[in-house]
Design a protein around this motif. Structure first.
Motif, short mmCIF file in Angstrom:
data_model
loop_
_atom_site.label_atom_id
_atom_site.label_comp_id
_atom_site.label_asym_id
_atom_site.label_seq_id
_atom_site.Cartn_x
_atom_site.Cartn_y
_atom_site.Cartn_z
N HIS A 1 -12.71 3.39 -4.40
CA HIS A 1 -11.49 3.67 -3.87
C HIS A 1 -11.74 4.50 -4.83
CE1 HIS A 1 -9.19 0.32 -2.25
NE2 HIS A 1 -9.30 -0.62 -2.90
N VAL B 1 -9.65 7.04 -7.35
CA VAL B 1 -9.13 6.83 -8.54
C VAL B 1 -8.67 7.63 -9.56
CG1 VAL B 1 -7.97 5.16 -10.34
CG2 VAL B 1 -8.97 4.34 -7.56
N TYR C 1 1.03 3.44 -11.27
CA TYR C 1 0.86 3.44 -10.67
C TYR C 1 1.12 4.21 -9.12
CZ TYR C 1 -1.27 3.01 -5.70
OH TYR C 1 -1.73 2.90 -4.19
N ARG C 2 0.78 5.06 -8.32
CA ARG C 2 1.11 5.93 -7.03
C ARG C 2 -0.35 6.50 -6.36
NH1 ARG C 2 3.10 11.81 -7.89
NH2 ARG C 2 1.79 12.48 -10.13
N LYS C 3 0.10 6.52 -4.82
CA LYS C 3 -0.99 6.96 -4.50
C LYS C 3 0.14 8.26 -3.84
CE LYS C 3 -3.08 5.82 0.07
NZ LYS C 3 -3.23 5.20 1.06
N HIS D 1 -5.72 7.71 -5.62
CA HIS D 1 -4.60 7.00 -6.41
C HIS D 1 -5.06 7.54 -7.43
CE1 HIS D 1 -4.96 4.22 -2.85
NE2 HIS D 1 -6.30 4.77 -3.04
N LEU E 1 -3.13 -1.08 -5.86
CA LEU E 1 -3.73 -0.20 -4.97
C LEU E 1 -4.05 -1.32 -4.57
CD1 LEU E 1 -6.28 2.31 -6.47
CD2 LEU E 1 -6.82 0.74 -4.46
N GLU F 1 -3.50 -1.25 -0.02
CA GLU F 1 -4.35 -1.29 0.40
C GLU F 1 -4.82 -2.50 1.74
OE1 GLU F 1 -6.95 1.75 0.94
OE2 GLU F 1 -5.11 2.91 0.37
N ARG G 1 1.20 -0.30 2.68
CA ARG G 1 2.58 0.16 2.24
C ARG G 1 3.74 -0.43 2.75
NH1 ARG G 1 0.15 2.79 -1.38
NH2 ARG G 1 2.01 4.23 -1.53
#
Length: 196
Positions: free
Chosen positions: A25, A27, A42-44, A50, A74, A78, A82
């Motif tokens: 990932h 990040v 957390y946010r995408k 991420h 996360l 994944e 979503r």
């Protein structure tokens, strides 16, 4: 921020877990100033990477705990897509597995609290009285106590107003504001000053 640059915020022996969890990932981790409203988030991002933010003022074990919480978002998104609820069963199961997998990172007196918490992980850290007490997360004065330490009929001051503790309702405490006559439900870990 690279995993290695996080080391100064973390307890020892956490990097193997983080390397495993970060795996493939992308990040971005941002260390922020203290925020009273949250410990981390957390946010995408639009580029499909991420972003995790964490308060810089957290003790190392709490920093790792919060980072684990945010990484669980996360990993759950994944793995399950979503459309899952941010703090739904998929996240809870993911967070539980990660907590138990990394249990050796935590101090011996914290391990039983982590094990108990992992049975039903909460979305909000403040919903776990044991963790809040362990980390003394609130800034409070020495003469303050938790509402749950009071007895029915005790008086206390909260935000410069005087209250009477009337009793327990579900998990909260029913308290009468003596100036207004209105009743309020206080959470067990509200910090108050006992008075007569």
């Amino acid at each position: 921020m690279s995993i290695h640059s996080l080391e100064k915020f973390l307890p020892q022996n956490t990097l193997p877990y983080l390397k495993n969890w970060f795996s493939d990932h992308s990040v971005h981790i941002k260390i922020t100033r203290n925020r009273n409203s949250k410990l981390g988030d957390y946010r995408k991002l639009r580029d499909l990477s991420h972003e995790i933010t964490i308060n810089s003022t957290l003790a190392p074990q709490l920093f790792f705990f919060v980072l684990t919480h945010e990484l669980a978002h996360l990993i759950a998104f994944e793995k399950f897509g979503r459309r899952i609820s941010p703090h739904g069963q998929e996240w809870k199961n993911t967070f539980r597995i990660m907590l138990l997998e990394s249990l050796d990172v935590y101090e011996d007196d914290l391990k039983p609290i982590i094990i108990k918490f992992s049975k039903s992980p909460k979305a909000n850290f403040m919903a776990s009285p044991d963790l809040v007490k362990y980390f003394h997360i609130e800034n409070h004065q020495d003469d303050e106590i938790y509402v749950e330490q009071l007895m029915k009929g005790d008086y206390f001051i909260y935000r410069s107003e005087k209250y009477l503790l009337e009793g327990l309702i579900k998990k909260n405490y029913l308290c009468l504001n003596l100036a207004t006559g209105r009743k309020y439900a206080f959470k067990p870990l509200a910090r108050v000053k006992k008075c007569s």
